[in-house]
Design an enzyme around this catalytic site. Structure first.
Site, PDB file in Angstrom:
ATOM      1  N   GLU A  45     -35.337  -4.444 -51.120  1.00 59.33           N
ATOM      2  CA  GLU A  45     -34.191  -5.122 -50.503  1.00 59.33           C
ATOM      3  C   GLU A  45     -34.661  -6.486 -50.000  1.00 59.33           C
ATOM      4  O   GLU A  45     -35.483  -6.569 -49.092  1.00 59.33           O
ATOM      5  CB  GLU A  45     -33.667  -4.272 -49.345  1.00 59.33           C
ATOM      6  CG  GLU A  45     -32.564  -4.940 -48.543  1.00 59.33           C
ATOM      7  CD  GLU A  45     -32.243  -4.176 -47.252  1.00 59.33           C
ATOM      8  OE1 GLU A  45     -32.384  -2.931 -47.215  1.00 59.33           O
ATOM      9  OE2 GLU A  45     -31.876  -4.844 -46.267  1.00 59.33           O
ATOM     10  N   ARG A  49     -31.887 -13.635 -45.070  1.00 53.84           N
ATOM     11  CA  ARG A  49     -32.155 -14.240 -43.763  1.00 53.84           C
ATOM     12  C   ARG A  49     -32.979 -15.498 -43.893  1.00 53.84           C
ATOM     13  O   ARG A  49     -33.377 -16.090 -42.896  1.00 53.84           O
ATOM     14  CB  ARG A  49     -32.924 -13.260 -42.875  1.00 53.84           C
ATOM     15  CG  ARG A  49     -32.113 -12.082 -42.475  1.00 53.84           C
ATOM     16  CD  ARG A  49     -32.884 -11.217 -41.505  1.00 53.84           C
ATOM     17  NE  ARG A  49     -32.653  -9.837 -41.820  1.00 53.84           N
ATOM     18  CZ  ARG A  49     -33.359  -8.840 -41.344  1.00 53.84           C
ATOM     19  NH1 ARG A  49     -34.366  -9.059 -40.537  1.00 53.84           N
ATOM     20  NH2 ARG A  49     -33.074  -7.615 -41.687  1.00 53.84           N
ATOM     21  N   THR A  73     -28.896  -7.651 -45.412  1.00 49.58           N
ATOM     22  CA  THR A  73     -28.317  -8.522 -44.379  1.00 49.58           C
ATOM     23  C   THR A  73     -27.100  -9.282 -44.913  1.00 49.58           C
ATOM     24  O   THR A  73     -26.891 -10.456 -44.623  1.00 49.58           O
ATOM     25  CB  THR A  73     -29.374  -9.509 -43.795  1.00 49.58           C
ATOM     26  OG1 THR A  73     -30.647  -8.860 -43.713  1.00 49.58           O
ATOM     27  CG2 THR A  73     -28.975  -9.949 -42.401  1.00 49.58           C
ATOM     28  N   LYS A 133     -26.449   3.224 -44.153  1.00 55.61           N
ATOM     29  CA  LYS A 133     -27.670   2.781 -43.490  1.00 55.61           C
ATOM     30  C   LYS A 133     -27.498   3.099 -42.004  1.00 55.61           C
ATOM     31  O   LYS A 133     -26.371   3.067 -41.481  1.00 55.61           O
ATOM     32  CB  LYS A 133     -27.804   1.278 -43.719  1.00 55.61           C
ATOM     33  CG  LYS A 133     -28.917   0.574 -42.950  1.00 55.61           C
ATOM     34  CD  LYS A 133     -28.978  -0.897 -43.380  1.00 55.61           C
ATOM     35  CE  LYS A 133     -29.727  -1.743 -42.361  1.00 55.61           C
ATOM     36  NZ  LYS A 133     -30.834  -2.490 -42.953  1.00 55.61           N
TER      37      LYS A 133
HETATM   38  C1  3PG Z   1     -34.391  -4.907 -40.911  1.00 56.11           C
HETATM   39  O1  3PG Z   1     -33.279  -5.050 -41.352  1.00 56.11           O
HETATM   40  O2  3PG Z   1     -35.010  -5.752 -40.245  1.00 56.11           O
HETATM   41  C2  3PG Z   1     -35.009  -3.645 -41.267  1.00 56.11           C
HETATM   42  O3  3PG Z   1     -34.387  -2.692 -40.530  1.00 56.11           O
HETATM   43  C3  3PG Z   1     -36.467  -3.598 -41.166  1.00 56.11           C
HETATM   44  O4  3PG Z   1     -36.867  -3.310 -39.896  1.00 56.11           O
HETATM   45  P1  3PG Z   1     -38.420  -3.238 -39.620  1.00 56.11           P
HETATM   46  O5  3PG Z   1     -38.936  -4.638 -39.730  1.00 56.11           O
HETATM   47  O6  3PG Z   1     -38.495  -2.712 -38.204  1.00 56.11           O
HETATM   48  O7  3PG Z   1     -39.005  -2.310 -40.627  1.00 56.11           O
END
Ligand code: 3PG
Length: 212
Positions: A45, A49, A73, A133
């Site tokens: 994924e 961002r 995101t 999710k």
């Molecule tokens: C996110 O969207 O940032 C994910 O949930 C990943 O989270 P993490 O960096 O705590 O694994």
């Protein structure tokens, strides 16, 4: 329209951990996707961002046939459309809105939207979504919270992400309502910046062997 589980499920069930990636340099995307796939984590994924994200998705879709690239995101219909056009095979959203659901119903690219509370989850069930999710997992109540949902909201399954690592992934994976977990720990920023692809393959390999 109901969730495209025919397209989504093989991805979620194909590996215990979906790497959640934040890519600053689009040129890192191809070697990173190859390194993760070599370690047994083909589905990734790439989060929208960073300004490089769409180019990164395009590059992986074009150049890494062994990878299954998704976009994360996604916050609105425009991003849904851009991510789909870039070659994303699945879309992940940190929450859910009508706009996102409408974008999903007009697209062939399946959506994994997020929900936390029983009311949010029930709303998504009414919309035909059974795979969600759960974000941010640790902060929202963690595995204990998800376990408490498993009986009253049986039939809904989650991919928890947020605060998950090698140390706690198994606790989540052992739950009857968890299909896989997501996390960024398999692609640490320092290793990506240093181009330490073999080390990332080793982290992926360790993660890909996780099971309940
Ligand atoms: C996110 O969207 O940032 C994910 O949930 C990943 O989270 P993490 O960096 O705590 O694994």
């Amino acid at each position: 329209m109901a969730q495209r589980t025919d397209l989504l499920l093989p991805i979620l069930k194909g590996q215990p951990v979906i790497p959640v990636l934040l890519i600053d340099k689009a040129s890192d995307a191809v070697p990173l996707a190859r390194a993760l796939a070599a370690g047994g984590l083909p589905a990734i994924e790439i989060t929208l961002r960073t300004p490089a994200a769409l180019e990164a998705i395009r590059a992986v879709a074009d150049e890494v046939p062994e990878a299954i690239v998704g976009a994360g995101t996604i916050l609105n219909a425009r991003q849904y459309d851009e991510a789909a056009k870039a070659g994303s095979r699945f879309i992940v959203s940190p929450g859910t809105t009508r706009e996102i659901r409408e974008a999903a119903s007009g697209s062939d690219v399946p959506l994994l939207p997020a929900a936390i509370t029983p009311s949010e989850i029930m709303t998504m069930r009414e919309e035909g979504y059974t795979y969600l999710k759960f974000f941010p997992a640790e902060q929202a109540g963690g595995a204990a919270f998800l376990k408490a949902l498993s009986s009253p909201l049986a039939g809904t399954f989650f991919c928890p992400t947020g605060g998950i690592g090698l140390g706690n992934a198994k606790t989540y994976l052992a739950l009857p309502n968890v299909v896989c977990v997501g996390g960024s720990w398999v692609a640490p920023k320092e290793l990506v910046e240093a181009g330490e692809w073999a080390k990332i393959t080793a982290l992926a390999s360790e993660a890909s062997k996780l099971s309940a």
